[in-house]
Design a protein around this motif. Structure first.
Motif, mmCIF file in Angstrom:
data_model
loop_
_atom_site.group_PDB
_atom_site.id
_atom_site.type_symbol
_atom_site.label_atom_id
_atom_site.label_comp_id
_atom_site.label_asym_id
_atom_site.label_seq_id
_atom_site.Cartn_x
_atom_site.Cartn_y
_atom_site.Cartn_z
ATOM 1 N N GLY A 57 37.970 24.242 25.538
ATOM 2 C CA GLY A 57 37.966 25.310 26.522
ATOM 3 C C GLY A 57 38.945 26.417 26.210
ATOM 4 N N ASP A 58 39.984 26.123 25.421
ATOM 5 C CA ASP A 58 40.979 27.135 25.077
ATOM 6 C C ASP A 58 40.513 28.064 23.961
ATOM 7 N N VAL A 59 39.644 27.570 23.084
ATOM 8 C CA VAL A 59 39.273 28.365 21.913
ATOM 9 C C VAL A 59 37.888 28.991 22.039
ATOM 10 N N SER A 60 37.028 28.445 22.904
ATOM 11 C CA SER A 60 35.683 28.995 23.060
ATOM 12 C C SER A 60 35.693 30.133 24.064
ATOM 13 N N ARG A 61 34.920 31.153 23.817
ATOM 14 C CA ARG A 61 34.786 32.285 24.741
ATOM 15 C C ARG A 61 33.474 32.206 25.510
ATOM 16 N N ALA A 62 32.690 31.141 25.270
ATOM 17 C CA ALA A 62 31.440 30.965 26.007
ATOM 18 C C ALA A 62 31.746 30.602 27.448
ATOM 19 N N ALA A 65 29.758 26.914 31.901
ATOM 20 C CA ALA A 65 28.480 26.207 32.034
ATOM 21 C C ALA A 65 27.875 25.920 30.662
ATOM 22 N N GLN A 66 28.034 26.849 29.704
ATOM 23 C CA GLN A 66 27.453 26.675 28.376
ATOM 24 C C GLN A 66 28.175 25.608 27.563
ATOM 25 N N ILE A 67 29.494 25.496 27.718
ATOM 26 C CA ILE A 67 30.246 24.570 26.872
ATOM 27 C C ILE A 67 30.538 23.237 27.549
ATOM 28 N N GLY A 68 29.976 23.032 28.748
ATOM 29 C CA GLY A 68 30.073 21.697 29.342
ATOM 30 C C GLY A 68 30.894 21.607 30.600
ATOM 31 N N GLY A 69 31.205 22.736 31.235
ATOM 32 C CA GLY A 69 31.930 22.674 32.503
ATOM 33 C C GLY A 69 33.422 22.509 32.298
ATOM 34 N N THR A 70 34.124 22.357 33.420
ATOM 35 C CA THR A 70 35.578 22.321 33.362
ATOM 36 C C THR A 70 36.113 21.117 32.594
ATOM 37 N N VAL A 72 35.745 20.340 29.695
ATOM 38 C CA VAL A 72 36.102 20.658 28.307
ATOM 39 C C VAL A 72 37.607 20.826 28.149
ATOM 40 N N PHE A 73 38.327 21.088 29.224
ATOM 41 C CA PHE A 73 39.768 21.237 29.128
ATOM 42 C C PHE A 73 40.478 19.887 29.044
ATOM 43 N N ALA A 74 39.822 18.827 29.478
ATOM 44 C CA ALA A 74 40.482 17.529 29.585
ATOM 45 C C ALA A 74 40.295 16.647 28.354
ATOM 46 N N GLY A 75 39.192 16.822 27.629
ATOM 47 C CA GLY A 75 38.841 15.877 26.574
ATOM 48 C C GLY A 75 39.906 15.700 25.511
ATOM 49 N N PRO A 97 37.261 15.823 35.160
ATOM 50 C CA PRO A 97 36.019 15.198 35.621
ATOM 51 C C PRO A 97 36.291 14.063 36.597
ATOM 52 N N VAL A 98 35.355 13.834 37.512
ATOM 53 C CA VAL A 98 35.521 12.779 38.509
ATOM 54 C C VAL A 98 35.532 11.405 37.851
ATOM 55 N N ALA A 99 34.674 11.214 36.852
ATOM 56 C CA ALA A 99 34.590 9.913 36.186
ATOM 57 C C ALA A 99 35.872 9.637 35.411
ATOM 58 N N PRO A 100 36.466 8.446 35.560
ATOM 59 C CA PRO A 100 37.692 8.123 34.818
ATOM 60 C C PRO A 100 37.409 7.935 33.334
ATOM 61 N N ALA A 101 38.425 8.124 32.517
ATOM 62 C CA ALA A 101 38.316 7.863 31.087
ATOM 63 C C ALA A 101 38.728 6.423 30.827
#
Length: 330
Positions: A57-62, A65-70, A72-75, A97-101
């Motif tokens: 999420g930090d490097v993509s400018r898309a 919604a296109q890159i997978g929702g919020t 993308v910052f957590a992965g 995301p609501v789902a735990p890792a």
């Protein structure tokens, strides 16, 4: 991180203490947020350093919604934590995301900042005062829908970038306004840019907005561990319970990151209010519901969970699944 049996002192640092590695995104806002947590850890007597981690999420400018929702910052943060590269990570809870890792747990939520959204407009204007055809920027599908629902005569455009770059587009005349979180502006010292605070009862925000989440490996969540004791000391129970209830609504709805859903709460000493709104993507139609919650001594978390379930069930009964993309929990 190797565990130490010594109990945390009330202040100062212990000689030879192992430095706690705190993972964070590298944006100015993320560093400001994580810096507060680091300072609180240091105040408890534990040396702590920030470890910036670059996310998609930090490097993509898309658009989100296109890159997978919020999420993308957590992965990347979660991967670094699971790999043992850091000892704990700090997220904006609304980005988690609501789902735990697997193997990880949100063990702490510090005191929450103001959860409202804020309009930052040219010429000090409020939303109702912007002229027809005004151009408003946001990267949030929820905010997009909320703007259209209240001002069908404005143009809403997708917006990415950090807080300063978004505000600059208003200052430079490219946009008439942007909508940002009050909490982020407060943490960056930019509340001077706010021209209107949007009330939660009319404009529910992202679940957990204004709150930070401290995520650790499951073994480190035990209060008998150093990390577990640190996180417990930083946790504000009201912030934790309120944010958890808001996220529980999303989980019950099986709402994905891109679903235009607002959920908010206010927590009192013995009562609370939960609000939620489900919007048609792009705006034009919505379902609003509200629940008042009371509890006996010690029963706040359980009462809030029950209210969250009931609120989500009311939304589903009113047709939320036909209005918004549900059934895609993230």
């Amino acid at each position: 991180m190797r565990e130490r049996a010594t109990r945390l002192p009330t202040g100062g640092r212990r000689a030879g203490a192992v430095t706690v590695r705190l993972g964070t995104r590298g944006s100015a806002l993320a560093l400001a947020q994580a810096g507060r947590v680091r300072d609180a850890i240091v105040a408890l007597g534990e040396p702590c350093e920030l470890v910036p981690v670059t996310t998609v999420g930090d490097v993509s400018r898309a658009s989100l919604a296109q890159i997978g929702g919020t999420g993308v910052f957590a992965g990347a943060l979660r991967s670094a934590l699971a790999a043992g590269e850091v000892d704990l990570v700090v997220h904006s809870l609304k980005d988690l995301p609501v789902a735990p890792a697997p193997g990880l747990v949100v063990a702490g939520v510090p005191e929450r900042e103001d959860a409202r959204d804020a309009l930052c407009a040219r010429d000090g204007l409020a939303l109702a005062d912007l002229p027809a055809g005004a151009v408003i920027g946001t990267g949030s599908p929820r905010r997009h829908a909320q703007l259209v629902d209240r001002r069908a005569d404005v143009e809403v455009v997708d917006l990415r970038g950090n807080v300063d770059s978004r505000l600059a587009r208003v200052r430079d005349g490219e946009l008439d306004a942007v909508v940002l979180s009050w909490a982020g502006l407060a943490r960056l010292g930019r509340l001077d840019a706010v021209t209107e605070a949007l009330p939660l009862d009319e404009w529910p925000t992202a679940a957990g907005q204004g709150a930070l989440a401290i995520e650790v490996r499951e073994a480190d969540a035990d209060p008998a561990t150093t990390i577990g004791r640190v996180v417990a000391a930083l946790t504000d129970p009201a912030a934790r319970d309120g944010a958890h209830a808001e996220r529980r609504v999303l989980g019950r709805l099986e709402a994905g990151c891109a679903a235009p859903i607002g959920v908010a709460s206010t927590i009192g000493d013995d009562d609370a209010v939960l609000w939620a709104s489900v919007h048609r993507p792009g705006g034009g139609d919505r379902i609003d519901r509200r629940r008042v919650v009371t509890w006996a001594a010690g029963g706040r978390a359980e009462a809030l969970d029950a209210a969250a379930d009931a609120l989500a069930d009311e939304l589903l009964a009113a047709g939320a699944a036909e209005l918004a993309p549900l059934g895609a929990a993230s």
